[in-house]
Design an enzyme around this catalytic site. Structure first.
Site, short mmCIF file in Angstrom:
data_model
loop_
_atom_site.label_atom_id
_atom_site.label_comp_id
_atom_site.label_asym_id
_atom_site.label_seq_id
_atom_site.Cartn_x
_atom_site.Cartn_y
_atom_site.Cartn_z
CE1 TYR A 35 1.18 -0.30 4.37
CE2 TYR A 35 0.27 1.90 4.30
CZ TYR A 35 1.04 0.95 4.92
OH TYR A 35 1.68 1.26 6.09
CE LYS A 148 3.34 3.35 3.29
NZ LYS A 148 3.50 3.30 4.74
CD GLU A 180 10.72 2.22 9.78
OE1 GLU A 180 10.44 3.17 9.03
OE2 GLU A 180 10.62 1.03 9.44
CG LEU A 204 8.59 2.93 4.32
CD1 LEU A 204 8.26 1.70 3.47
CD2 LEU A 204 7.30 3.65 4.69
N1 PDD Z 1 3.35 5.58 7.25
N2 PDD Z 1 8.08 4.25 8.48
C1 PDD Z 1 6.93 3.56 8.57
C2 PDD Z 1 6.94 2.23 9.25
C3 PDD Z 1 5.74 4.09 8.02
O1 PDD Z 1 4.59 3.39 8.08
C4 PDD Z 1 5.78 5.37 7.40
C5 PDD Z 1 4.55 5.99 6.78
C6 PDD Z 1 7.00 6.06 7.35
C7 PDD Z 1 7.11 7.40 6.68
O2 PDD Z 1 7.00 7.26 5.27
P1 PDD Z 1 6.49 8.47 4.38
O3 PDD Z 1 7.37 9.65 4.69
O4 PDD Z 1 6.66 8.00 2.99
O5 PDD Z 1 5.05 8.72 4.77
C8 PDD Z 1 8.13 5.47 7.89
C9 PDD Z 1 2.16 5.93 6.54
C10 PDD Z 1 1.83 7.37 6.57
C11 PDD Z 1 1.03 5.06 7.07
O6 PDD Z 1 1.20 3.88 7.01
O7 PDD Z 1 0.04 5.57 7.53
#
Ligand code: PDD
Length: 288
Positions: A35, A148, A180, A204
């Site tokens: 996703y 993801k 993270e 991620l």
């Molecule tokens: N989450 N690390 C993890 C485990 C994440 O699920 C996310 C993002 C990030 C940050 O990634 P980005 O900058 O591309 O949003 C880092 C999204 C927002 C979610 O699952 O809701």
């Protein structure tokens, strides 16, 4: 938060209530899918291409066929926002699974299921201003967190624990090395140097993380993509987390320990403002 009425599926744009999946669905039964969550500011997508590029990387890693090429996905998401007449701050959730088939672990020979829907999502203005509290939690995930994937159980458990402790986010660590957040990337500032975990396979590669690294380089801030410990996190001058919905979010507490006297740090604030500028956020437009 309210959902917009139209969703995009592999069969086109349709009303959300008309979308039904069988219970023998790979995403539902195995979490066998991927996703993306993509920001929309005032009806306009932010970092759209970067998210779609990552979607393809995730798909390739789990040998999942994305039913459209990149241009079609981007055009269809644009069409979806137009069809819903999105004007507010929002986010799109895009999911692809290995399809609907009788439950068997091996890959079925069926088309993937894809859907995307848009949800209103005001910016967390108050938290961006004041900063948030966090806790530490053991990172018990698998080795391939750059994918993801829909399998979010460890992330969910960590975030739930954070919530129960009155915190906004759980910062994950493996053997006291910070990886993270449960749904964000983590940065620290020490002696005017910005540190974050390298874009390795066990985190991620956040789209906001990448943008922040670019902004830091542009502002001549020294950056080190290097692993740091939970002790370094606690001893940091400043801490912030990044994500699509949280943007550049100051962290003012870790496990009850105050960071930067409980105030967002100067460098964090600078990066936050630079981020807002580059993503053309109309700050007055949404409330929280
Ligand atoms: N989450 N690390 C993890 C485990 C994440 O699920 C996310 C993002 C990030 C940050 O990634 P980005 O900058 O591309 O949003 C880092 C999204 C927002 C979610 O699952 O809701």
């Amino acid at each position: 938060m309210s959902l917009y009425n139209y969703v995009w599926t592999q069969n086109g744009i349709t009303a959300k209530d008309s979308l039904v999946y069988p219970f023998e669905e790979r995403g539902l039964q195995f979490g066998d899918g991927i996703y993306e969550v993509i920001r929309i500011y005032q009806g306009n997508y932010d970092l759209l291409e970067a998210h779609i590029d990552r979607l393809y990387r995730s798909a390739e890693a789990i040998r999942l066929k994305v039913p459209f090429n990149k241009e079609t996905i981007i055009a269809s998401l644009q069409e979806l926002a137009e069809k819903n007449a999105v004007q507010t701050d929002a986010k799109v959730y895009l999911q692809i699974t290995r399809g609907s088939a009788p439950r068997e672990h091996t890959f079925p020979d069926v088309p993937s299921n894809l859907y995307a829907y848009i949800e209103e999502s005001p910016r967390p203005v108050a938290q961006l201003k004041q900063g948030v509290r966090t806790i530490l939690a053991e990172d018990i995930r698998w080795d391939l967190c750059y994918i993801k994937s829909l399998n979010l159980l460890p992330n969910i458990l960590a975030k739930q624990t954070a919530k129960e402790k009155g915190a906004f986010e759980a910062i994950l660590h493996r053997n006291d090395k910070v990886t993270e957040g449960s749904s964000s990337n983590v940065f620290i500032v020490k002696d005017n140097v910005l540190y974050t975990h390298p874009a390795a396979k066990n985190i991620l590669h956040g789209c906001v993380r990448n943008r922040v690294l670019t902004l830091a380089a542009e502002s001549a801030l020294e950056v080190q993509e290097t692993i740091f410990s939970t002790q370094q996190l606690l001893d940091a001058d400043e801490v912030f987390i990044t994500s699509t919905t949280s943007e550049v979010m100051p962290v003012i507490e870790v496990n009850g320990n105050r960071i930067c006297n409980g105030e967002p740090g100067v460098i964090t604030r600078r990066l936050q403002l630079a981020y807002e500028k580059v993503s053309e956020i109309q700050r007055t437009a949404s409330t929280s």
